[in-house]
Design an enzyme around this catalytic site. Structure first.
Site, PDB file in Angstrom:
ATOM      1  N   SER A 124     -12.885  -3.051   2.174  1.00  0.00           N
ATOM      2  CA  SER A 124     -13.029  -2.425   3.491  1.00  0.00           C
ATOM      3  C   SER A 124     -14.505  -2.160   3.769  1.00  0.00           C
ATOM      4  CB  SER A 124     -12.286  -1.087   3.528  1.00  0.00           C
ATOM      5  OG  SER A 124     -10.918  -1.287   3.263  1.00  0.00           O
ATOM      6  N   LYS A 135      -3.215   6.180   9.203  1.00  0.00           N
ATOM      7  CA  LYS A 135      -3.974   6.664   8.054  1.00  0.00           C
ATOM      8  C   LYS A 135      -4.557   8.037   8.346  1.00  0.00           C
ATOM      9  CE  LYS A 135      -5.403   2.349   5.899  1.00  0.00           C
ATOM     10  NZ  LYS A 135      -6.549   1.600   5.376  1.00  0.00           N
ATOM     11  N   ARG A 192       0.854  -1.188   0.000  1.00  0.00           N
ATOM     12  CA  ARG A 192       0.000   0.000   0.000  1.00  0.00           C
ATOM     13  C   ARG A 192       0.887   1.235   0.000  1.00  0.00           C
ATOM     14  NH1 ARG A 192      -1.725   3.511   3.873  1.00  0.00           N
ATOM     15  NH2 ARG A 192      -3.772   4.467   3.586  1.00  0.00           N
TER      16      ARG A 192
END
Length: 218
Positions: A118, A148, A46
């Protein structure tokens, strides 16, 4: 055809990109290799946010990590980027609610890779349960998180347990998980944990991964 999805892959699921390696004496490859050596069950690449790679540097990194996952026989999963997932022959792709719509991704990767989504609310889980082709769900943040910038409101351990109950698909917990609070998670019915900083910033990756695997042993 990539590796077939199995629920066990969700037990110790490490997510990372260059931006998550805060100790600049280490590279993402070194940290990922150590985590694989220590026994993670899946790796998601990611590459997002400040300090992340783009262009050819990103492609080179992805190819390196892809090869490493093959060597260690663990699934290589790409976050959100269908093109990169196809280019690296990833085993899986993970999409968020804000990313490209999951149905479109499933159409593009078809039977070549598994798809994770998600889902942080019951409504999202109900929608996901009617979409054919999703293998697992990532739910959270269970605890407050620093990894995040755009993290959603914390759902807590009870919130996670409710989502697991509502879901037909296996759920991997995400968000703010530490070696201390992970103990609260098996009782929720989650299949495992997906973590960024818990491993990326660990002072002892072997110990950390062992804690995860022992907390979630069958």
């Amino acid at each position: 055809m990539g590796m077939k999805f199995e629920t066990g892959m969700l037990r110790a699921y490490f997510i990372a990109g260059t931006q998550d390696i805060k100790d600049k004496t280490k590279t993402l490859q070194e940290v990922a290799k150590q985590a694989m050596e220590a026994g993670i069950t899946a790796f998601q690449y990611r590459e997002k946010g400040p300090g992340s790679l783009s262009g050819s540097a990103r492609n080179v990194m992805a190819a390196d990590l892809r090869e490493m996952c093959s060597d260690y026989e663990i699934p290589f999963i790409v976050d959100d980027d269908v093109e990169l997932a196809i280019k690296t022959k990833a085993d899986g792709i993970h999409v968020g609610q804000k990313d490209e719509r999951v149905a479109k991704v499933i159409e593009q990767v078809g039977n070549d890779m598994f798809v994770g989504l998600s889902c942080d609310t019951k409504e999202q889980i109900n929608v996901a349960s009617h979409i054919h082709g999703i293998s697992y769900l990532g739910s959270g943040p269970v605890f407050p998180t620093g990894s995040k910038a755009d993290a959603d409101p914390v759902i807590g351990v009870d919130g996670l347990a409710e989502l697991v109950k509502a879901s037909k698909l296996p759920i991997v917990a995400i968000g703010g998980i530490t070696e201390q609070n992970i103990k609260e998670l098996p009782k929720t019915g989650a299949a495992g944990v997906s973590v960024i900083s818990m491993i990326a910033q660990s002072d002892d990756i072997f110990r950390t991964v062992k804690v995860i695997n022992e907390t979630f042993k069958d």
